[in-house]
Scaffold this active site. Structure first.
Site, PDB file in Angstrom:
ATOM      1  CE  LYS A 256      -3.926  -2.361   2.188  1.00  0.00           C
ATOM      2  NZ  LYS A 256      -4.749  -2.125   1.058  1.00  0.00           N
ATOM      3  NE  ARG A 331      -9.981  -9.022  -6.181  1.00  0.00           N
ATOM      4  CZ  ARG A 331     -10.231  -7.931  -6.756  1.00  0.00           C
ATOM      5  NH1 ARG A 331     -10.342  -7.982  -8.172  1.00  0.00           N
ATOM      6  NH2 ARG A 331     -10.258  -6.689  -6.217  1.00  0.00           N
TER       7      ARG A 331
END
Length: 479
Positions: A256, A331
Protein backbone atom coordinates in the site's frame (compact mmCIF):
# COMPACT_ATOMS: atom_id res chain seq x y z
CA UNK A 1 -22.89 -2.98 27.29
CA UNK A 2 -26.18 -1.65 28.57
CA UNK A 3 -28.98 -4.18 29.06
CA UNK A 4 -32.49 -3.57 27.73
CA UNK A 5 -35.30 -4.50 30.12
CA UNK A 6 -39.09 -4.54 29.86
CA UNK A 7 -41.14 -2.89 32.64
CA UNK A 8 -44.50 -1.17 32.88
CA UNK A 9 -43.94 1.24 35.74
CA UNK A 10 -42.27 4.63 35.41
CA UNK A 11 -41.96 7.54 37.82
CA UNK A 12 -41.04 11.19 37.49
CA UNK A 13 -37.74 10.50 39.26
CA UNK A 14 -36.16 8.81 36.23
CA UNK A 15 -34.26 9.73 33.10
CA UNK A 16 -36.70 9.33 30.25
CA UNK A 17 -36.89 9.44 26.48
CA UNK A 18 -40.46 10.21 25.46
CA UNK A 19 -41.66 9.24 21.97
CA UNK A 20 -44.85 11.03 21.11
CA UNK A 21 -47.06 12.71 18.53
CA UNK A 22 -48.35 15.20 21.10
CA UNK A 23 -46.61 15.37 24.44
CA UNK A 24 -48.66 14.43 27.51
CA UNK A 25 -47.27 14.49 31.04
CA UNK A 26 -48.49 11.05 32.08
CA UNK A 27 -45.83 10.22 34.65
CA UNK A 28 -45.75 13.12 37.07
CA UNK A 29 -43.12 15.50 35.78
CA UNK A 30 -42.99 18.70 37.83
CA UNK A 31 -45.16 21.51 36.44
CA UNK A 32 -42.05 23.59 35.74
CA UNK A 33 -40.64 20.87 33.49
CA UNK A 34 -43.97 20.25 31.76
CA UNK A 35 -44.43 23.96 31.03
CA UNK A 36 -40.92 24.31 29.64
CA UNK A 37 -41.38 21.36 27.28
CA UNK A 38 -44.72 22.60 26.03
CA UNK A 39 -43.39 26.12 25.46
CA UNK A 40 -40.47 24.78 23.43
CA UNK A 41 -42.75 22.55 21.35
CA UNK A 42 -44.88 25.56 20.37
CA UNK A 43 -41.95 26.97 18.41
CA UNK A 44 -41.78 26.37 14.68
CA UNK A 45 -39.95 23.23 13.56
CA UNK A 46 -39.08 22.11 17.10
CA UNK A 47 -39.38 18.31 17.19
CA UNK A 48 -36.94 17.54 20.01
CA UNK A 49 -36.76 19.01 23.51
CA UNK A 50 -34.23 18.05 26.18
CA UNK A 51 -34.34 19.21 29.79
CA UNK A 52 -32.19 18.56 32.86
CA UNK A 53 -33.89 18.85 36.21
CA UNK A 54 -32.49 17.77 39.61
CA UNK A 55 -29.86 15.74 37.77
CA UNK A 56 -32.44 13.86 35.70
CA UNK A 57 -32.61 14.14 31.91
CA UNK A 58 -35.84 14.27 29.94
CA UNK A 59 -35.85 14.12 26.14
CA UNK A 60 -39.03 14.46 24.10
CA UNK A 61 -39.03 13.27 20.49
CA UNK A 62 -42.01 14.29 18.31
CA UNK A 63 -42.47 11.83 15.45
CA UNK A 64 -42.93 13.13 11.94
CA UNK A 65 -45.88 11.29 10.44
CA UNK A 66 -44.80 12.37 6.94
CA UNK A 67 -41.63 10.30 7.07
CA UNK A 68 -41.44 6.81 5.63
CA UNK A 69 -41.36 4.20 8.36
CA UNK A 70 -37.73 3.17 7.85
CA UNK A 71 -36.63 6.81 7.79
CA UNK A 72 -38.53 7.52 11.02
CA UNK A 73 -36.99 4.46 12.67
CA UNK A 74 -33.49 5.59 11.74
CA UNK A 75 -34.10 9.17 12.84
CA UNK A 76 -35.20 7.86 16.23
CA UNK A 77 -32.14 5.59 16.54
CA UNK A 78 -29.91 8.60 15.89
CA UNK A 79 -31.79 10.79 18.36
CA UNK A 80 -31.45 8.06 20.99
CA UNK A 81 -27.72 7.89 20.28
CA UNK A 82 -27.40 11.62 20.96
CA UNK A 83 -29.37 11.18 24.18
CA UNK A 84 -27.03 8.34 25.16
CA UNK A 85 -24.08 10.75 24.93
CA UNK A 86 -25.89 13.18 27.23
CA UNK A 87 -26.66 10.45 29.76
CA UNK A 88 -23.03 9.35 29.89
CA UNK A 89 -21.77 12.93 30.07
CA UNK A 90 -23.91 13.36 33.18
CA UNK A 91 -22.69 10.02 34.62
CA UNK A 92 -26.20 8.56 34.63
CA UNK A 93 -26.81 4.83 34.79
CA UNK A 94 -30.34 4.20 33.58
CA UNK A 95 -33.00 5.52 31.23
CA UNK A 96 -36.65 4.78 30.52
CA UNK A 97 -38.26 4.81 27.08
CA UNK A 98 -41.87 5.96 27.29
CA UNK A 99 -43.84 5.57 24.07
CA UNK A 100 -47.05 7.61 23.71
CA UNK A 101 -47.68 6.56 20.10
CA UNK A 102 -49.52 3.60 18.61
CA UNK A 103 -46.28 2.27 17.11
CA UNK A 104 -44.65 -0.09 19.63
CA UNK A 105 -41.74 -0.77 17.30
CA UNK A 106 -40.48 2.77 17.87
CA UNK A 107 -39.57 1.77 21.43
CA UNK A 108 -37.28 -0.91 20.02
CA UNK A 109 -35.64 1.57 17.65
CA UNK A 110 -34.96 3.98 20.51
CA UNK A 111 -33.58 1.18 22.70
CA UNK A 112 -31.38 -0.01 19.84
CA UNK A 113 -29.98 3.48 19.26
CA UNK A 114 -29.23 3.91 22.96
CA UNK A 115 -27.63 0.49 23.29
CA UNK A 116 -25.48 0.64 20.16
CA UNK A 117 -24.29 4.17 20.91
CA UNK A 118 -23.10 3.05 24.34
CA UNK A 119 -20.32 0.87 22.86
CA UNK A 120 -16.69 1.61 23.71
CA UNK A 121 -13.38 -0.01 22.81
CA UNK A 122 -11.16 1.10 25.66
CA UNK A 123 -9.92 -2.22 27.04
CA UNK A 124 -6.27 -1.54 26.22
CA UNK A 125 -6.25 1.66 28.28
CA UNK A 126 -4.76 1.22 31.74
CA UNK A 127 -7.49 3.42 33.25
CA UNK A 128 -10.37 2.16 31.09
CA UNK A 129 -12.66 1.63 34.10
CA UNK A 130 -12.49 5.36 34.85
CA UNK A 131 -13.37 6.29 31.27
CA UNK A 132 -16.07 3.66 30.78
CA UNK A 133 -19.59 4.78 29.97
CA UNK A 134 -21.95 4.80 32.95
CA UNK A 135 -25.20 3.83 31.20
CA UNK A 136 -26.07 0.28 32.26
CA UNK A 137 -29.84 -0.14 31.98
CA UNK A 138 -32.35 0.78 29.26
CA UNK A 139 -35.96 0.19 30.32
CA UNK A 140 -38.78 -0.05 27.79
CA UNK A 141 -42.09 0.96 29.41
CA UNK A 142 -45.73 1.51 28.44
CA UNK A 143 -45.71 -0.41 25.17
CA UNK A 144 -46.90 -3.64 23.57
CA UNK A 145 -43.37 -4.90 23.00
CA UNK A 146 -42.96 -8.49 24.19
CA UNK A 147 -40.08 -10.21 25.99
CA UNK A 148 -38.91 -12.13 22.90
CA UNK A 149 -38.41 -8.85 21.04
CA UNK A 150 -36.39 -7.50 23.97
CA UNK A 151 -34.32 -10.70 24.09
CA UNK A 152 -33.59 -10.50 20.36
CA UNK A 153 -32.55 -6.86 20.69
CA UNK A 154 -30.12 -7.65 23.51
CA UNK A 155 -28.69 -10.57 21.55
CA UNK A 156 -28.13 -8.66 18.31
CA UNK A 157 -26.56 -5.71 20.13
CA UNK A 158 -24.24 -8.07 21.97
CA UNK A 159 -23.33 -9.75 18.68
CA UNK A 160 -22.71 -6.38 17.05
CA UNK A 161 -20.34 -5.46 19.88
CA UNK A 162 -18.47 -8.74 19.50
CA UNK A 163 -17.97 -7.93 15.82
CA UNK A 164 -16.77 -4.40 16.63
CA UNK A 165 -14.32 -5.80 19.18
CA UNK A 166 -12.88 -8.26 16.65
CA UNK A 167 -12.48 -5.56 14.01
CA UNK A 168 -10.92 -3.09 16.45
CA UNK A 169 -8.32 -5.55 17.76
CA UNK A 170 -4.89 -5.02 16.16
CA UNK A 171 -3.11 -7.91 14.50
CA UNK A 172 -0.63 -8.36 17.35
CA UNK A 173 -3.65 -9.26 19.48
CA UNK A 174 -5.66 -11.10 16.82
CA UNK A 175 -3.98 -13.19 14.14
CA UNK A 176 -5.71 -15.90 12.10
CA UNK A 177 -5.40 -18.48 14.89
CA UNK A 178 -6.71 -16.03 17.48
CA UNK A 179 -9.66 -15.28 15.20
CA UNK A 180 -10.57 -18.95 14.87
CA UNK A 181 -10.25 -19.34 18.65
CA UNK A 182 -12.69 -16.46 19.07
CA UNK A 183 -15.12 -18.34 16.82
CA UNK A 184 -14.75 -21.44 19.00
CA UNK A 185 -15.55 -19.41 22.10
CA UNK A 186 -18.65 -17.89 20.48
CA UNK A 187 -19.76 -21.37 19.43
CA UNK A 188 -19.57 -22.55 23.04
CA UNK A 189 -21.49 -19.51 24.28
CA UNK A 190 -24.26 -19.58 21.71
CA UNK A 191 -24.51 -23.27 20.81
CA UNK A 192 -23.21 -23.74 17.27
CA UNK A 193 -20.60 -26.14 15.89
CA UNK A 194 -17.12 -24.86 15.04
CA UNK A 195 -14.44 -26.78 13.14
CA UNK A 196 -11.06 -25.21 12.34
CA UNK A 197 -8.74 -26.46 9.61
CA UNK A 198 -5.02 -25.86 10.15
CA UNK A 199 -2.40 -25.28 7.46
CA UNK A 200 -1.80 -29.02 6.94
CA UNK A 201 -5.50 -29.60 6.23
CA UNK A 202 -5.65 -26.50 4.02
CA UNK A 203 -2.76 -27.90 1.97
CA UNK A 204 -4.52 -31.26 1.67
CA UNK A 205 -7.57 -29.45 0.28
CA UNK A 206 -5.31 -27.57 -2.16
CA UNK A 207 -6.71 -24.18 -1.23
CA UNK A 208 -4.24 -22.37 -3.46
CA UNK A 209 -5.78 -18.95 -3.02
CA UNK A 210 -5.56 -18.98 0.77
CA UNK A 211 -2.09 -20.55 0.77
CA UNK A 212 -0.70 -18.03 -1.72
CA UNK A 213 -1.83 -15.04 0.32
CA UNK A 214 -0.41 -16.62 3.46
CA UNK A 215 3.00 -17.35 1.87
CA UNK A 216 4.45 -14.03 3.03
CA UNK A 217 3.46 -14.47 6.68
CA UNK A 218 5.08 -16.10 9.69
CA UNK A 219 1.60 -16.88 11.08
CA UNK A 220 -0.32 -19.87 9.73
CA UNK A 221 -3.69 -19.55 8.03
CA UNK A 222 -6.94 -21.08 9.27
CA UNK A 223 -10.18 -22.11 7.61
CA UNK A 224 -13.17 -22.17 9.95
CA UNK A 225 -16.52 -23.89 9.42
CA UNK A 226 -19.38 -22.84 11.68
CA UNK A 227 -22.80 -24.50 11.59
CA UNK A 228 -26.12 -23.93 13.33
CA UNK A 229 -29.11 -26.12 12.50
CA UNK A 230 -32.43 -25.78 14.29
CA UNK A 231 -34.57 -28.90 14.58
CA UNK A 232 -37.36 -26.69 13.21
CA UNK A 233 -35.31 -25.22 10.36
CA UNK A 234 -37.49 -23.61 7.68
CA UNK A 235 -34.96 -24.28 4.92
CA UNK A 236 -34.24 -27.78 3.61
CA UNK A 237 -30.94 -26.70 2.05
CA UNK A 238 -28.55 -24.61 4.14
CA UNK A 239 -27.80 -20.96 3.73
CA UNK A 240 -24.04 -20.38 3.59
CA UNK A 241 -22.30 -17.20 4.72
CA UNK A 242 -18.71 -16.52 3.68
CA UNK A 243 -16.59 -13.86 5.37
CA UNK A 244 -13.24 -12.44 4.34
CA UNK A 245 -10.76 -12.97 7.16
CA UNK A 246 -7.65 -10.97 6.27
CA UNK A 247 -6.61 -10.04 9.80
CA UNK A 248 -4.13 -7.46 8.50
CA UNK A 249 -3.39 -6.28 4.98
CA UNK A 250 -0.15 -4.56 4.00
CA UNK A 251 -0.95 -5.11 0.33
CA UNK A 252 1.77 -7.75 0.17
CA UNK A 253 4.48 -7.07 -2.42
CA UNK A 254 2.01 -4.63 -4.02
CA UNK A 255 2.58 -2.61 -0.86
CA UNK A 256 0.00 0.00 0.00
CA UNK A 257 1.38 3.42 -0.97
CA UNK A 258 1.40 5.26 2.38
CA UNK A 259 1.33 4.52 6.08
CA UNK A 260 -2.01 6.31 6.25
CA UNK A 261 -3.59 3.75 3.94
CA UNK A 262 -2.33 0.85 6.05
CA UNK A 263 -2.88 1.80 9.69
CA UNK A 264 -6.56 0.79 9.70
CA UNK A 265 -6.01 -2.49 7.85
CA UNK A 266 -6.75 -4.50 10.97
CA UNK A 267 -10.32 -4.01 9.73
CA UNK A 268 -9.84 -6.23 6.68
CA UNK A 269 -11.49 -9.13 8.50
CA UNK A 270 -14.74 -7.23 9.08
CA UNK A 271 -16.58 -9.65 6.78
CA UNK A 272 -15.41 -12.57 8.92
CA UNK A 273 -16.49 -10.71 12.06
CA UNK A 274 -19.92 -10.01 10.56
CA UNK A 275 -20.76 -13.57 9.50
CA UNK A 276 -19.40 -15.19 12.67
CA UNK A 277 -21.17 -12.79 15.01
CA UNK A 278 -24.37 -13.14 12.99
CA UNK A 279 -24.02 -16.88 13.59
CA UNK A 280 -23.67 -16.12 17.30
CA UNK A 281 -26.90 -14.08 17.29
CA UNK A 282 -28.82 -16.61 15.16
CA UNK A 283 -27.83 -19.51 17.42
CA UNK A 284 -28.37 -17.64 20.69
CA UNK A 285 -31.83 -16.54 19.56
CA UNK A 286 -32.55 -20.11 18.41
CA UNK A 287 -33.91 -18.99 15.05
CA UNK A 288 -35.54 -21.73 12.99
CA UNK A 289 -32.94 -21.89 10.24
CA UNK A 290 -29.98 -23.94 9.06
CA UNK A 291 -26.96 -21.70 8.45
CA UNK A 292 -23.29 -22.42 7.78
CA UNK A 293 -20.51 -19.84 7.88
CA UNK A 294 -17.08 -20.21 6.27
CA UNK A 295 -14.08 -18.02 7.08
CA UNK A 296 -10.68 -18.29 5.37
CA UNK A 297 -8.21 -16.31 7.49
CA UNK A 298 -4.66 -15.04 7.13
CA UNK A 299 -2.67 -11.83 7.11
CA UNK A 300 -1.17 -10.45 3.88
CA UNK A 301 2.52 -9.59 4.22
CA UNK A 302 5.46 -9.03 1.84
CA UNK A 303 7.87 -11.44 3.58
CA UNK A 304 9.28 -14.93 3.01
CA UNK A 305 7.93 -16.44 -0.25
CA UNK A 306 5.17 -13.86 -0.65
CA UNK A 307 3.26 -14.31 -3.90
CA UNK A 308 4.49 -11.87 -6.51
CA UNK A 309 2.72 -9.99 -9.31
CA UNK A 310 2.90 -12.24 -12.35
CA UNK A 311 2.63 -15.50 -10.39
CA UNK A 312 0.25 -18.20 -11.57
CA UNK A 313 -1.85 -19.57 -8.71
CA UNK A 314 -3.77 -22.84 -8.93
CA UNK A 315 -6.99 -22.50 -6.96
CA UNK A 316 -8.90 -25.16 -5.02
CA UNK A 317 -11.23 -25.77 -7.97
CA UNK A 318 -8.22 -26.46 -10.25
CA UNK A 319 -8.47 -23.23 -12.24
CA UNK A 320 -5.52 -20.89 -12.62
CA UNK A 321 -5.22 -17.21 -11.76
CA UNK A 322 -2.62 -14.77 -13.03
CA UNK A 323 -1.98 -12.73 -9.90
CA UNK A 324 -1.17 -9.18 -10.99
CA UNK A 325 -1.80 -7.32 -7.74
CA UNK A 326 -1.22 -8.86 -4.31
CA UNK A 327 -3.40 -6.14 -2.75
CA UNK A 328 -6.36 -7.85 -4.43
CA UNK A 329 -5.90 -10.71 -1.99
CA UNK A 330 -9.37 -10.92 -0.50
CA UNK A 331 -10.90 -12.42 -3.63
CA UNK A 332 -8.16 -15.06 -3.67
CA UNK A 333 -9.08 -16.47 -0.26
CA UNK A 334 -12.83 -16.01 -0.78
CA UNK A 335 -12.65 -17.96 -4.05
CA UNK A 336 -11.50 -21.11 -2.26
CA UNK A 337 -14.26 -20.71 0.34
CA UNK A 338 -16.91 -20.22 -2.35
CA UNK A 339 -15.74 -23.37 -4.13
CA UNK A 340 -15.80 -25.23 -0.79
CA UNK A 341 -19.42 -24.11 -0.31
CA UNK A 342 -20.51 -26.19 -3.31
CA UNK A 343 -20.40 -29.35 -1.16
CA UNK A 344 -23.43 -28.12 0.79
CA UNK A 345 -25.74 -27.67 -2.25
CA UNK A 346 -26.82 -24.39 -0.63
CA UNK A 347 -30.11 -22.55 -0.90
CA UNK A 348 -28.18 -19.30 -1.12
CA UNK A 349 -24.62 -18.12 -0.49
CA UNK A 350 -23.93 -14.60 0.75
CA UNK A 351 -20.36 -13.40 1.07
CA UNK A 352 -19.42 -10.31 3.00
CA UNK A 353 -16.04 -8.64 2.60
CA UNK A 354 -14.12 -5.39 2.82
CA UNK A 355 -13.11 -6.15 -0.73
CA UNK A 356 -12.46 -3.03 -2.81
CA UNK A 357 -11.59 0.62 -2.45
CA UNK A 358 -13.73 1.06 -5.55
CA UNK A 359 -16.86 0.33 -3.50
CA UNK A 360 -15.94 3.01 -0.98
CA UNK A 361 -15.13 5.48 -3.77
CA UNK A 362 -18.45 4.81 -5.47
CA UNK A 363 -20.91 5.14 -2.60
CA UNK A 364 -18.98 6.20 0.50
CA UNK A 365 -19.78 4.73 3.90
CA UNK A 366 -23.56 5.04 3.65
CA UNK A 367 -24.25 1.58 2.23
CA UNK A 368 -22.67 -1.64 1.01
CA UNK A 369 -22.25 -2.56 -2.64
CA UNK A 370 -24.17 -5.66 -3.68
CA UNK A 371 -24.42 -7.84 -6.77
CA UNK A 372 -25.03 -11.44 -7.66
CA UNK A 373 -27.03 -14.23 -9.27
CA UNK A 374 -29.73 -14.68 -6.61
CA UNK A 375 -33.27 -14.47 -7.97
CA UNK A 376 -35.34 -11.30 -7.84
CA UNK A 377 -37.38 -12.41 -4.81
CA UNK A 378 -34.23 -13.00 -2.79
CA UNK A 379 -32.77 -9.67 -3.90
CA UNK A 380 -35.98 -7.92 -2.91
CA UNK A 381 -35.83 -9.50 0.54
CA UNK A 382 -32.17 -8.48 0.92
CA UNK A 383 -32.96 -4.89 -0.04
CA UNK A 384 -35.94 -4.74 2.34
CA UNK A 385 -33.75 -6.06 5.14
CA UNK A 386 -31.12 -3.44 4.42
CA UNK A 387 -33.61 -0.61 4.66
CA UNK A 388 -35.19 -2.07 7.82
CA UNK A 389 -31.91 -1.90 9.78
CA UNK A 390 -30.39 0.96 7.74
CA UNK A 391 -27.58 -1.24 6.43
CA UNK A 392 -28.62 -0.65 2.86
CA UNK A 393 -27.48 -2.24 -0.39
CA UNK A 394 -26.52 -0.25 -3.47
CA UNK A 395 -26.89 -2.93 -6.14
CA UNK A 396 -24.44 -2.75 -9.04
CA UNK A 397 -24.85 -4.32 -12.49
CA UNK A 398 -23.52 -7.84 -12.87
CA UNK A 399 -23.32 -8.08 -16.64
CA UNK A 400 -21.11 -10.68 -18.27
CA UNK A 401 -19.38 -7.91 -20.24
CA UNK A 402 -17.21 -7.36 -17.16
CA UNK A 403 -15.77 -10.87 -17.53
CA UNK A 404 -13.77 -9.62 -20.52
CA UNK A 405 -11.76 -7.36 -18.21
CA UNK A 406 -10.53 -10.42 -16.30
CA UNK A 407 -9.23 -12.36 -19.29
CA UNK A 408 -5.61 -13.47 -19.09
CA UNK A 409 -3.25 -14.48 -21.89
CA UNK A 410 -1.54 -17.11 -19.77
CA UNK A 411 -4.09 -18.28 -17.16
CA UNK A 412 -7.83 -18.86 -16.81
CA UNK A 413 -8.29 -15.33 -15.45
CA UNK A 414 -6.50 -12.40 -13.81
CA UNK A 415 -7.16 -11.32 -10.25
CA UNK A 416 -7.77 -7.69 -11.26
CA UNK A 417 -9.77 -6.15 -14.09
CA UNK A 418 -8.13 -2.77 -14.55
CA UNK A 419 -8.90 0.74 -13.28
CA UNK A 420 -12.64 0.82 -14.01
CA UNK A 421 -15.55 -1.03 -12.44
CA UNK A 422 -13.26 -2.46 -9.77
CA UNK A 423 -15.93 -3.56 -7.33
CA UNK A 424 -17.87 -5.27 -10.14
CA UNK A 425 -14.89 -7.11 -11.62
CA UNK A 426 -14.07 -8.33 -8.10
CA UNK A 427 -17.58 -9.76 -7.87
CA UNK A 428 -17.33 -11.30 -11.34
CA UNK A 429 -14.03 -12.94 -10.34
CA UNK A 430 -15.76 -14.54 -7.35
CA UNK A 431 -18.79 -15.64 -9.36
CA UNK A 432 -16.61 -18.03 -11.36
CA UNK A 433 -16.17 -20.16 -8.24
CA UNK A 434 -19.93 -20.56 -7.65
CA UNK A 435 -22.62 -22.83 -9.10
CA UNK A 436 -25.49 -21.85 -6.79
CA UNK A 437 -27.63 -18.75 -6.08
CA UNK A 438 -25.13 -16.18 -4.91
CA UNK A 439 -25.00 -12.60 -3.62
CA UNK A 440 -21.82 -10.64 -2.96
CA UNK A 441 -21.71 -7.77 -0.45
CA UNK A 442 -18.74 -5.41 -0.42
CA UNK A 443 -18.67 -3.62 2.94
CA UNK A 444 -15.42 -1.70 2.43
CA UNK A 445 -17.17 1.64 3.00
CA UNK A 446 -19.20 1.20 6.20
CA UNK A 447 -17.31 -1.54 8.07
CA UNK A 448 -14.71 0.79 9.59
CA UNK A 449 -15.09 4.56 9.84
CA UNK A 450 -12.58 7.23 10.80
CA UNK A 451 -15.01 9.50 12.66
CA UNK A 452 -18.02 8.97 14.86
CA UNK A 453 -21.30 8.43 13.01
CA UNK A 454 -24.13 8.46 15.55
CA UNK A 455 -24.75 4.99 17.06
CA UNK A 456 -22.09 3.44 14.82
CA UNK A 457 -19.34 5.24 16.65
CA UNK A 458 -15.76 5.38 15.43
CA UNK A 459 -13.70 2.42 14.17
CA UNK A 460 -15.37 -0.95 13.68
CA UNK A 461 -19.12 -0.62 13.21
CA UNK A 462 -20.19 -4.27 13.29
CA UNK A 463 -21.82 -3.68 9.91
CA UNK A 464 -23.62 -6.76 8.62
CA UNK A 465 -24.53 -8.42 11.92
CA UNK A 466 -27.89 -6.68 12.31
CA UNK A 467 -28.53 -7.10 8.58
CA UNK A 468 -27.95 -10.87 8.56
CA UNK A 469 -29.83 -11.43 11.82
CA UNK A 470 -32.85 -9.52 10.51
CA UNK A 471 -32.72 -11.41 7.20
CA UNK A 472 -32.92 -14.79 8.92
CA UNK A 473 -35.24 -13.69 11.74
CA UNK A 474 -37.91 -12.70 9.23
CA UNK A 475 -37.28 -15.64 6.90
CA UNK A 476 -40.42 -17.52 5.93
CA UNK A 477 -40.65 -21.20 5.12
CA UNK A 478 -40.12 -21.81 1.41
CA UNK A 479 -43.24 -23.00 -0.38
Amino acid sequence: MATVLLKNNITSQTNVLVITEKFKNEFGLPEKVENYINEQLKKDDVKVVQYNYIGKLVSVFIIDSKLKQNDLNEKLRKHAATFCDALNSNKLTDVYIYNQTKQPNLSLCAAEGLCLANYQFVYHKSNFKKTANTLKTIIVANTKINQTQIDHLNIVCQANFKARNLVNEPVNKLNATDLSNAFKQMGKEAGFKVEVYNKTKIKQLKMGGLLSVNAGSVDEPTFTIMEYKSSKAKNKKPYVLVGKGVVYDTGGLSLKPTAGSMDSMKCDMAGAAAVSCAMYAIAKAKLNVHVIALVPATDNRPGFNAFAPGDIITMMDGSTVEMLNSDAEGRMILADALHFAKKYNPELVIDMATLTGAALAAIGSFAMVGMGTANDNVKKKLHETGFAVNERIAEFPFWDDYNDLLKSDIADQKNIGGPYGGSITAGKFLQKFTNYPYFHLDIAGPAFIAAKDSYRGKGGTGWGVRFLFEFFKTKKKKK
